[in-house]
Design a protein around this motif. Structure first.
Motif, PDB file in Angstrom:
ATOM      1  N   GLU A 214       0.868  -1.224  -0.009  1.00 45.90           N
ATOM      2  CA  GLU A 214       0.169   0.187   0.238  1.00 45.90           C
ATOM      3  C   GLU A 214       0.977   1.282  -0.109  1.00 45.90           C
ATOM      4  O   GLU A 214       1.843   1.282   0.499  1.00 45.90           O
ATOM      5  CB  GLU A 214      -0.951   0.051   1.433  1.00 45.90           C
ATOM      6  CG  GLU A 214      -1.929  -1.077   1.226  1.00 45.90           C
ATOM      7  CD  GLU A 214      -2.877  -0.965   2.505  1.00 45.90           C
ATOM      8  OE1 GLU A 214      -3.642  -1.626   2.378  1.00 45.90           O
ATOM      9  OE2 GLU A 214      -2.393  -0.483   3.567  1.00 45.90           O
TER      10      GLU A 214
ATOM     11  N   GLU B 255      -4.044   5.805   3.683  1.00 41.42           N
ATOM     12  CA  GLU B 255      -3.752   4.866   2.535  1.00 41.42           C
ATOM     13  C   GLU B 255      -4.374   5.530   1.517  1.00 41.42           C
ATOM     14  O   GLU B 255      -5.489   6.112   1.148  1.00 41.42           O
ATOM     15  CB  GLU B 255      -4.367   3.703   2.770  1.00 41.42           C
ATOM     16  CG  GLU B 255      -4.285   2.737   1.708  1.00 41.42           C
ATOM     17  CD  GLU B 255      -5.273   1.696   1.643  1.00 41.42           C
ATOM     18  OE1 GLU B 255      -5.850   1.301   2.570  1.00 41.42           O
ATOM     19  OE2 GLU B 255      -5.452   0.948   0.522  1.00 41.42           O
TER      20      GLU B 255
ATOM     21  N   ASN C 294      -3.797   1.026  -3.173  1.00 43.65           N
ATOM     22  CA  ASN C 294      -3.420  -0.535  -2.885  1.00 43.65           C
ATOM     23  C   ASN C 294      -3.089  -1.095  -4.011  1.00 43.65           C
ATOM     24  O   ASN C 294      -3.612  -1.133  -5.064  1.00 43.65           O
ATOM     25  CB  ASN C 294      -4.679  -1.313  -2.183  1.00 43.65           C
ATOM     26  CG  ASN C 294      -4.384  -2.533  -1.485  1.00 43.65           C
ATOM     27  OD1 ASN C 294      -3.073  -3.033  -1.342  1.00 43.65           O
ATOM     28  ND2 ASN C 294      -5.365  -3.050  -1.067  1.00 43.65           N
TER      29      ASN C 294
END
Ligand code: SER
Length: 888
Positions: free
Chosen positions: A190, A219, A222
Motif C-alpha cells: 500500500e 492509505e 493499494n
C-alpha cells in the motif's frame, strides 16, 4: 498552481494507463452480476474475478483479448471489515459509495511494473512530494504459511526513489488483500501519504502513524499481487497465473491533489453540499453538528442513487435493507439536524446525475425513476418518524430513565439515532440507559454480520470428475436444435444431487429470467432425466436424476419439446408486454425483473402506481393484437453493442453486456431487445395472452403476471366453466351480472327487515319481562329472563331500554343463547339508586358469567359478558336473584 478538477484527475489516470497499453473499461454496476458471494460491488476487481481464477483468458473487446485494463469503479462498502456505516460523515474520508481507480494485469506484468508505474504517476505526473509517501509490504503469515514479500520491498528500494525507512512491513490484516470469504487474493503493497504540516512531521515520523487511523496519514493506493484463490475451507490454492489488481481511493487522491483536508471540500462533494445548503438554508461550516448532517447526506445520496439505478431498491432484507438503512440515516439527519421535514433526498439526484453523467451515464438515463423511488421511500419514512416521536413520548412518560430496549426499538424500527433519543430525553430532564442500549446494538451487529453474509459459493473444480481432460466449456446449440449428439465432460455427485457437464447441449440453462430446460439424455439403452440446467463460467450444469453408469461415448440429448415451446411463448410474450407497457404507460417503464416459465410469466417494472382494470385491459389488448399480427421474429446473433444501441434496443441497466450481443426484434418499431433467451418463430404461435394478476413488489416497482398458449387456454376454459356455474346458479343466461346485483341488493333489504323484526320481537319479550318483574322484599324490582336468538348488541340495546322504562329501583338481567355456536350472552343493567346500594352491573355480570363458563364486565350501570355453556343460563338467572336479595 491551478487546481485540477476531479474530472481532470480521473482523466489523468486513464491517460497514464492508456499510454501503458491498458484498455479503459466501464465501471460495473454496484449491484453485482452473477456473483452470489457479494452484496455490493466492493472493489474494481470484482468484474474480473473469472479472469483471475483462470476461467477467462483476459478482457475481451471486439474479438481482441486484453491483458491490461484500467477503470474507475463505483464501489459500496457499508459492512464487513471495510466500513462502518455509523462512522460515515463523522469523519471526512470514509464513504459508503466511493470510486476506485484501478489498473490490472491479467497474467501480464507483475510487481515491478505495478510499483514503478504507481510511483511514476504519484510523484512525476501528479508531483506528490516523495518525502510524504510511505510504502507497506506484506510481512508474511505463519498460519497461511506465507513468507514476507521481500521481492516487493526490494523493488520499492531499487526502482523508486522512496527512502528505505519509508518502506514498512505489515501483517495480514493490512497487507494481504482478499475479496471476501473466498475468491482471488494475494499479498499487497500500500501507498500511504502523510499530510501533516512540516513541523509535526519533524517531531514524529509518519512511519509511526501508518495504519493507525490518523486522518492525516492515510492509505491512498493499494497494489495487490493476486496469486491465490481462497477456498471455502480457508486453504489457499495457487492460481495458474499471477495478476495485478490495484485500487486507489478517488475521493482521497482528489483531496490530496486539490490540497484539501477533507474529501467533502473537493469538487466531488461541493456541488452536493451546496445544494443541501440551499435546501436547508444553511452554509457548510456553520457548526460541527450541521456539517456532519450535510456530509452524511452528501455521501449517502450517492450510494442510494447508484444502487437504485443499478437495479436494487429499498426493501426489508439483504441489499434492499442496506439501501433502506442508508437512506433513512440521511433523511433522519436532515430532519433532525437541518430541519428538513419534507422529502428532500430525491432533489439531490439531479445534481449528482449531472455531475457524473460523463463517467457514469446510468444515473442520468434513469433520473426520473431513481427520484421517484427515493421520494416514495422518504415519504414513508418521514411518516414513521412522526410515529416514532409519539411512541417516544409514551415510552418516557412517568419514567426518569428510558430503558435500553426502548431506545433500541426506536433506533431499529424508527431509525432514531441514540443521540437524538438522548437529546429528546434531556429536553425533558431525563436520561437513557445507554449501557444496555449499547449491549443490544452489539448483539444486533453480530446478528447482522452472520445473517448479512451471502453463502459462499465455491467454484470447486475438484469435486467434479473430469471425463474429458481438455474441457473448454459447453457449446449451446439449443437456439437451433432440440436434439443433439453430445458427450459428457464432467460429472459430480454432491449429497443427493447428481450433475453432468456436457461438451455441447441443446438444453437452455436458466438465465435472463427464463428457466432451464428439462428432457432426457440417452445412450445404449440408458436414460437419464434432466431435471434442470444452470450455467456457471461457460459450463452448462445439467441436474439429473442419476449419474450414467459409463459416461464415456456419445449421448443423445433431447429437450422436452412441449415444455420448451410453452416457455418460448411466454418469453416472446414478455417482450411484447414490455413494449406494450412502454407504449401505454410511458418510456419510464424499465424491466426490473422477469421470470419466464412454461406455466406463466412474471414481469417486474418501474412504475409508480397500481394499474387499474382499464389500463390492464388496454395492455392485454395491445399484446393480443401483436400476437394476431403474427409478426415474424428476427433473431440476430453477434450484433456489435453500439449498433444495437443505435437501433434503440432495450437494455437493462445493471446488466453487463459483452461487445457482441444477440438482438430480438418483433417489428423494429415495436420491440427491439437484447436477449439471450429462446423464442417463437412468429408471434401467432403464442395463441393468446392473458394478465392474471397485478401487484406491487417494492417502492416504485409493479409486477404483472400473465399466461399464454396452453396455460391461457386452460385459464379461459376454467373461467368459462365458472361463468356457466354462476349463470346456472342465478338462474339466467342473458344478464347474470344484473341478476347477481339484484340478488345482493335483495339480500341487504331482507337483512335489514330481519334485523327490524328481531328488535321488535326482542322488545316485546322485554315488555313481557318488565310486566312480570319480581318485586323483592328489599324493594328491588328484578327484571330477568331469556330473550331468544339475539346478539350481544341487541341485548345491550334492551338493557338501555329497560333502564329507560324503569329508571328507579331496578336490576335487569337478560340472557340469550346461541346454541349453534355454543355461546351464551349476558347483560346486567342497574339503575343509579341501586348502584348506590351496592349492586354494580359489571361485578354482577362477571359473577354470573362464571356460572356459564365465561367472563366479562364493564361499567357499574350496564355491562355484558359471554360464556360457552348456554345450558347454564337458568342457573345464572337464579343466581341474579340471590345476589339482589343479599343487599339491604
Ligand atoms: N482489490 C484491492 C482493493 O480493493 C485493490 O484494488 O483494495
Amino acid at each position: 498552481m491551478v487546481k485540477k478538477t476531479s474530472a481532470e484527475i480521473r482523466e489523468d489516470f486513464f491517460e497514464f494507463f492508456k499510454n501503458k497499453q491498458h484498455i479503459i473499461v466501464n465501471s460495473a454496476p454496484v449491484v453485482p452480476q452473477d456473483d452470489p458471494t457479494l452484496l455490493f460491488t466492493n472493489a474494481g476487481m470484482n468484474q474480473f474475478k473469472p479472469i483471475f481464477l483462470g476461467e477467462q483468458e483476459g478482457y475481451k473487446n471486439n474479438d481482441k483479448v486484453w491483458k491490461r485494463a484500467a477503470n474507475t469503479q463505483r464501489c459500496i462498502r457499508v459492512s464487513g471489515k471495510h466500513n462502518d456505516l455509523e462512522e460515515v460523515g463523522h469523519d471526512t474520508y470514509h464513504h459508503t459509495l466511493f470510486e476506485m481507480l484501478g489498473n490490472w494485469s491479467f497474467g501480464d506484468y507483475f510487481k515491478e511494473e505495478a510499483i514503478e508505474w504507481g510511483w511514476e504517476l504519484l510523484t512525476q505526473v501528479w508531483g506528490i512530494d516523495p518525502e510524504r509517501l510511505y510504502a507497506t509490504v506484506f510481512a508474511g503469515d505463519d498460519e497461511d504459511g506465507l513468507p514476507a514479500d521481500e521481492e516487493a520491498a526490494e523493488i520499492w528500494k531499487s526502482k523508486t526513489g522512496i527512502k528505505p525507512d519509508h518502506i514498512l512491513k505489515c501483517g495480514k490484516k493490512d497487507n494481504f488483500w482478499e475479496m471476501g470469504e473466498i475468491g482471488p487474493c494475494g499479498p499487497c503493497s500500500e501507498v500511504h501519504i502523510d499530510l501533516r504540516p512540516d513541523e509535526e512531521r519533524k517531531k514524529q515520523p509518519g512511519s509511526e502513524l501508518v495504519n493507525k487511523d490518523d486522518p492525516r496519514v492515510m492509505e491512498i493506493w493499494n497494489l495487490v499481487f493476486i496469486q491465490f484463490n481462497r477456498k471455502k475451507n480457508s486453504s489457499l490454492v495457487e492460481l495458474p497465473a499471477q495478476h495485478v489488481d490495484t485500487g486507489m481511493g478517488f475521493e482521497r487522491i482528489v483531496a490530496v491533489l486539490q490540497g484539501e483536508k477533507s474529501n467533502y471540500d473537493t469538487d466531488v462533494f461541493t456541488p452536493l453540499i451546496d445544494e443541501i445548503g440551499k435546501l436547508a438554508r444553511i452554509s457548510y461550516g456553520e457548526s460541527e453538528r450541521s456539517d456532519i448532517a450535510m456530509r452524511v447526506i452528501a455521501d449517502h445520496i450517492r450510494a442510494v442513487s447508484f444502487s437504485v439505478a443499478d437495479g436494487a431498491s429499498p426493501g426489508n432484507d439483504g441489499r434492499g435493507y442496506v439501501i433502506r438503512r442508508i437512506l433513512r440515516r440521511a433523511v433522519r439527519y436532515g430532519w433532525d439536524t437541518l430541519g428538513l421535514k419534507e422529502p428532500f433526498m430525491h432533489k439531490l439526484v439531479e445534481v449528482l446525475a449531472e455531475q457524473l453523467k460523463a463517467v457514469f451515464p446510468e444515473l442520468i438515463a434513469q433520473k426520473a425513476y431513481v427520484q421517484n423511488v427515493i421520494e416514495a421511500e422518504e415519504k414513508g419514512f418521514i411518516k414513521t418518524l412522526g410515529q416514532g416521536i409519539e411512541l417516544f413520548q409514551s415510552m418516557i412518560a412517568g419514567k426518569a430513565i428510558l430503558p435500553g430496549e426502548d431506545a433500541f426499538m426506536l433506533h431499529d424500527t424508527f431509525g432514531f439515532p441514540i443521540d437524538l433519543t438522548s437529546l429528546m430525553a434531556r429536553e425533558q430532564g431525563k436520561e437513557v440507559d445507554i449501557t444496555h442500549f449499547d449491549e443490544l446494538m452489539l448483539e444486533q451487529k453480530e446478528r447482522a454480520r452472520t445473517s448479512g453474509k451471502f453463502e459462499a459459493v465455491d467454484s470447486d473444480q475438484e469435486e467434479w470428475t473430469l471425463v474429458n481432460k481438455d474441457d473448454k466449456g459447453t457449446e449451446f446449440v439449443g437456439y437451433d436444435h432440440l436434439e443433439a449428439n453430445v458427450s459428457v465432460s464432467a460429472y459430480r455427485r454432491s449429497g443427493k444431487e447428481a450433475a453432468l457437464v456436457l461438451d455441447r447441449t441443446p438444453f437452455y440453462a436458466e438465465s435472463g429470467g427464463q428457466v432451464g430446460d428439462t428432457g432426457i439424455i440417452t445412450s445404449g439403452g440408458e436414460h437419464i432425466r434432466v431435471l434442470d440446467v444452470k450455467k456457471t463460467n461457460g459450463r452448462f450444469i445439467h441436474y439429473v436424476d442419476h449419474l450414467p453408469e459409463n459416461p464415456e461415448g456419445t449421448w443423445e440429448a433431447v429437450v422436452d419439446r412441449e415444455r420448451r415451446r410453452e416457455i418460448q411463448k411466454n418469453h416472446t410474450a414478455t417482450h411484447l408486454l414490455h413494449a406494450a407497457l412502454r407504449e401505454i404507460l410511458g418510456t419510464h417503464v424499465g424491466q426490473k425483473g422477469s421470470l419466464v416459465e412454461n406455466e406463466r410469466l412474471r414481469f417486474d417494472f418501474s412504475h409508480y402506481e397500481a394499474l387499474d382494470t382499464k389500463t390492464l385491459d388496454q395492455i392485454e389488448e395491445l399484446v393480443n393484437h401483436k400476437i394476431q399480427e403474427n409478426i415474424d421474429l428476427k433473431e440476430e446473433r453477434n450484433v456489435p453493442i453500439k449498433e444495437a444501441q443505435r437501433r434503440g434496443a432495450m437494455m437493462l441497466f445493471g446488466e453487463k453486456y459483452g461487445e457482441k450481443v444477440r438482438v430480438i426484434t418483433l417489428d423494429p418499431s415495436f420491440s427491439v431487445e437484447l436477449c439471450g433467451g429462446t423464442h417463437v418463430k412468429a408471434t401467432g404461435e403464442i395463441g393468446y395472452f392473458r394478465i392474471i394478476a397485478e401487484s406491487s413488489v417494492a417502492a416504485g416497482i409493479r409486477r404483472v403476471e400473465a399466461v399464454t398458449g396452453k396455460a391461457a387456454d386452460r385459464y379461459l376454459r376454467e373461467e368459462k366453466l365458472l361463468v356457466e356455474q354462476l349463470k346456472s346458479q342465478v338462474g339466467t343466461t342473458d344478464d347474470p351480472v344484473s341478476s347477481l346485483e339484484k340478488l345482493i341488493s335483495d339480500k341487504k333489504t331482507l337483512e335489514k327487515e330481519l334485523e327490524k323484526l328481531r328488535l321488535q320481537l326482542a322488545t316485546s319479550a322485554l315488555n313481557n319481562l318488565v310486566n312480570s318483574a319480581e318485586s323483592l322484599p328489599n324493594n328491588i324490582k328484578l327484571i330477568r329472563g331469556e330473550v331468544p336468538g339475539v346478539s350481544m348488541n341487541v341485548l345491550k340495546q334492551l338493557g338501555y331500554e329497560s333502564l329507560r322504562k324503569s329508571p328507579e329501583g331496578t336490576v335487569t338481567v337478560l340472557g340469550s343463547k346461541d346454541e349453534q355456536n355454543n355461546k351464551v350472552y349476558l347483560l346486567a343493567a342497574v339503575s343509579d339508586d341501586v348502584i348506590g346500594r351496592g349492586i354494580k352491573a359489571g361485578r354482577l355480570v362477571g359473577q354470573l358469567a362464571k356460572l356459564v363458563g365465561g367472563g366479562g364486565g364493564g361499567q357499574s350501570g350496564l355491562a355484558t359478558a359471554g360464556g360457552r355453556r348456554p345450558e347454564k343460563l337458568n342457573e345464572a338467572l337464579e343466581e341474579a336473584k340471590k345476589v339482589c336479595m343479599e343487599i339491604e
